[in-house]
Design a protein around this motif. Sequence first.
Motif, PDB file in Angstrom:
ATOM      1  N   LEU A   8       0.809  -1.212   0.000  1.00  0.00           N
ATOM      2  CA  LEU A   8       0.000   0.000   0.000  1.00  0.00           C
ATOM      3  C   LEU A   8       0.853   1.277   0.000  1.00  0.00           C
ATOM      4  O   LEU A   8       0.433   2.296  -0.546  1.00  0.00           O
ATOM      5  CB  LEU A   8      -0.929  -0.015   1.216  1.00  0.00           C
ATOM      6  N   HIS A   9       2.041   1.226   0.571  1.00  0.00           N
ATOM      7  CA  HIS A   9       2.869   2.422   0.687  1.00  0.00           C
ATOM      8  C   HIS A   9       3.161   3.095  -0.662  1.00  0.00           C
ATOM      9  O   HIS A   9       2.975   4.308  -0.780  1.00  0.00           O
ATOM     10  CB  HIS A   9       4.171   2.108   1.431  1.00  0.00           C
ATOM     11  N   LEU A  65       5.340  -1.330   5.878  1.00  0.00           N
ATOM     12  CA  LEU A  65       6.174  -1.927   4.834  1.00  0.00           C
ATOM     13  C   LEU A  65       7.564  -2.225   5.370  1.00  0.00           C
ATOM     14  O   LEU A  65       8.153  -3.264   5.066  1.00  0.00           O
ATOM     15  CB  LEU A  65       6.269  -0.992   3.625  1.00  0.00           C
ATOM     16  N   ASN A  66       8.086  -1.340   6.191  1.00  0.00           N
ATOM     17  CA  ASN A  66       9.414  -1.513   6.781  1.00  0.00           C
ATOM     18  C   ASN A  66       9.421  -2.636   7.810  1.00  0.00           C
ATOM     19  O   ASN A  66      10.474  -3.169   8.130  1.00  0.00           O
ATOM     20  CB  ASN A  66       9.877  -0.193   7.412  1.00  0.00           C
ATOM     21  N   GLY A  67       8.269  -2.965   8.326  1.00  0.00           N
ATOM     22  CA  GLY A  67       8.168  -4.075   9.273  1.00  0.00           C
ATOM     23  C   GLY A  67       8.708  -3.768  10.652  1.00  0.00           C
ATOM     24  O   GLY A  67       9.024  -4.676  11.409  1.00  0.00           O
ATOM     25  N   THR A  69      11.557  -2.684  11.445  1.00  0.00           N
ATOM     26  CA  THR A  69      13.002  -2.831  11.579  1.00  0.00           C
ATOM     27  C   THR A  69      13.669  -1.466  11.458  1.00  0.00           C
ATOM     28  O   THR A  69      13.155  -0.561  10.818  1.00  0.00           O
ATOM     29  CB  THR A  69      13.577  -3.768  10.499  1.00  0.00           C
ATOM     30  N   GLN A  70      14.808  -1.342  12.078  1.00  0.00           N
ATOM     31  CA  GLN A  70      15.560  -0.101  12.008  1.00  0.00           C
ATOM     32  C   GLN A  70      16.262  -0.022  10.664  1.00  0.00           C
ATOM     33  O   GLN A  70      16.901  -0.974  10.237  1.00  0.00           O
ATOM     34  CB  GLN A  70      16.604  -0.035  13.131  1.00  0.00           C
ATOM     35  N   ALA A  71      16.125   1.107  10.012  1.00  0.00           N
ATOM     36  CA  ALA A  71      16.820   1.316   8.753  1.00  0.00           C
ATOM     37  C   ALA A  71      18.227   1.802   9.058  1.00  0.00           C
ATOM     38  O   ALA A  71      18.423   2.645   9.921  1.00  0.00           O
ATOM     39  CB  ALA A  71      16.090   2.329   7.895  1.00  0.00           C
ATOM     40  N   GLY A  72      19.189   1.260   8.372  1.00  0.00           N
ATOM     41  CA  GLY A  72      20.581   1.643   8.592  1.00  0.00           C
ATOM     42  C   GLY A  72      20.923   2.914   7.852  1.00  0.00           C
ATOM     43  O   GLY A  72      20.047   3.640   7.376  1.00  0.00           O
ATOM     44  N   PRO A  73      22.203   3.175   7.747  1.00  0.00           N
ATOM     45  CA  PRO A  73      22.623   4.372   7.009  1.00  0.00           C
ATOM     46  C   PRO A  73      22.338   4.212   5.522  1.00  0.00           C
ATOM     47  O   PRO A  73      22.078   3.123   5.041  1.00  0.00           O
ATOM     48  CB  PRO A  73      24.125   4.439   7.297  1.00  0.00           C
ATOM     49  N   GLY A  74      22.401   5.299   4.815  1.00  0.00           N
ATOM     50  CA  GLY A  74      22.160   5.277   3.378  1.00  0.00           C
ATOM     51  C   GLY A  74      20.826   5.874   3.036  1.00  0.00           C
ATOM     52  O   GLY A  74      20.150   6.485   3.869  1.00  0.00           O
ATOM     53  N   THR A  75      20.427   5.682   1.791  1.00  0.00           N
ATOM     54  CA  THR A  75      19.222   6.350   1.313  1.00  0.00           C
ATOM     55  C   THR A  75      17.953   5.831   1.978  1.00  0.00           C
ATOM     56  O   THR A  75      17.041   6.611   2.245  1.00  0.00           O
ATOM     57  CB  THR A  75      19.091   6.220  -0.215  1.00  0.00           C
ATOM     58  N   LEU A  76      17.887   4.535   2.269  1.00  0.00           N
ATOM     59  CA  LEU A  76      16.690   4.026   2.947  1.00  0.00           C
ATOM     60  C   LEU A  76      16.600   4.604   4.354  1.00  0.00           C
ATOM     61  O   LEU A  76      15.522   4.991   4.809  1.00  0.00           O
ATOM     62  CB  LEU A  76      16.674   2.500   2.988  1.00  0.00           C
ATOM     63  N   THR A  78      17.803   7.470   5.318  1.00  0.00           N
ATOM     64  CA  THR A  78      17.414   8.871   5.136  1.00  0.00           C
ATOM     65  C   THR A  78      15.915   8.960   4.882  1.00  0.00           C
ATOM     66  O   THR A  78      15.228   9.808   5.452  1.00  0.00           O
ATOM     67  CB  THR A  78      18.189   9.502   3.962  1.00  0.00           C
ATOM     68  N   HIS A  79      15.416   8.084   4.026  1.00  0.00           N
ATOM     69  CA  HIS A  79      13.988   8.072   3.702  1.00  0.00           C
ATOM     70  C   HIS A  79      13.148   7.809   4.952  1.00  0.00           C
ATOM     71  O   HIS A  79      12.158   8.513   5.201  1.00  0.00           O
ATOM     72  CB  HIS A  79      13.714   7.008   2.641  1.00  0.00           C
ATOM     73  N   VAL A  80      13.539   6.828   5.734  1.00  0.00           N
ATOM     74  CA  VAL A  80      12.789   6.491   6.945  1.00  0.00           C
ATOM     75  C   VAL A  80      12.844   7.638   7.947  1.00  0.00           C
ATOM     76  O   VAL A  80      11.820   8.043   8.507  1.00  0.00           O
ATOM     77  CB  VAL A  80      13.316   5.179   7.569  1.00  0.00           C
TER      78      VAL A  80
END
Length: 145
Positions: A8-9, A65-67, A69-76, A78-80
Motif C-alpha cells: 500500500l505504501h 512496509l518496513n516491518g 526494523t531499524q533502517a541503517g545508514p544510506g538512502t533508505l 534517510t527516507h525512513v
Amino acid sequence: MTFFGLPLHPLVVHGAVVLLPLAALGALVIAVSARARKRYGSLVALGAFVALGATIGARITGEALNGGTQAGPGTLGTHVTWGLLAPWPAAALAVTSLALVLAGRGKSRPLLVTAALLTVVSALASLVVIVVVGHAGATAVWGTS
C-alpha cells in the motif's frame, strides 16, 4: 499492508507527494495575496488538511512496509528518518493555512501578518521535507541519484 496484493505504501505515497506540494504552493500564494486568500483560501486550507491525511497515511503504510526494523545508514535510512518527520510540517501547514484564512476575515493586521509568516515558514518546511523524503525513497528503490 497490501491492496490487491500490492504494498500500500507506494500507492499512498503518491497522494502525499502530489498534494503536499500543491497545498504548500497554494499556501504561499494566499499568504501574499489578499485577493487569492479571499477566493481560494478555504480550498487551500482544506487541501492542506487532505495533504496532512495523505502524509500520515504514507507514514503509517511506510512503517508497515518496513516491518518495524531499524533502517541503517544510506538512502533508505534517510527516507525512513525524514519520513517520520514529514507529518509535522504538514500538520503545521494545515493549521497555519486555516489560521491565515480565519485571520484574513478579521480586522487584526498583526494577527494576519503573523499567520502569513507562519504559513510561509510551514509551507517552505513542507516542501523541503517532502522533496528530501521523496528523493531518498526514489533513490532507495530505483538506485539513481
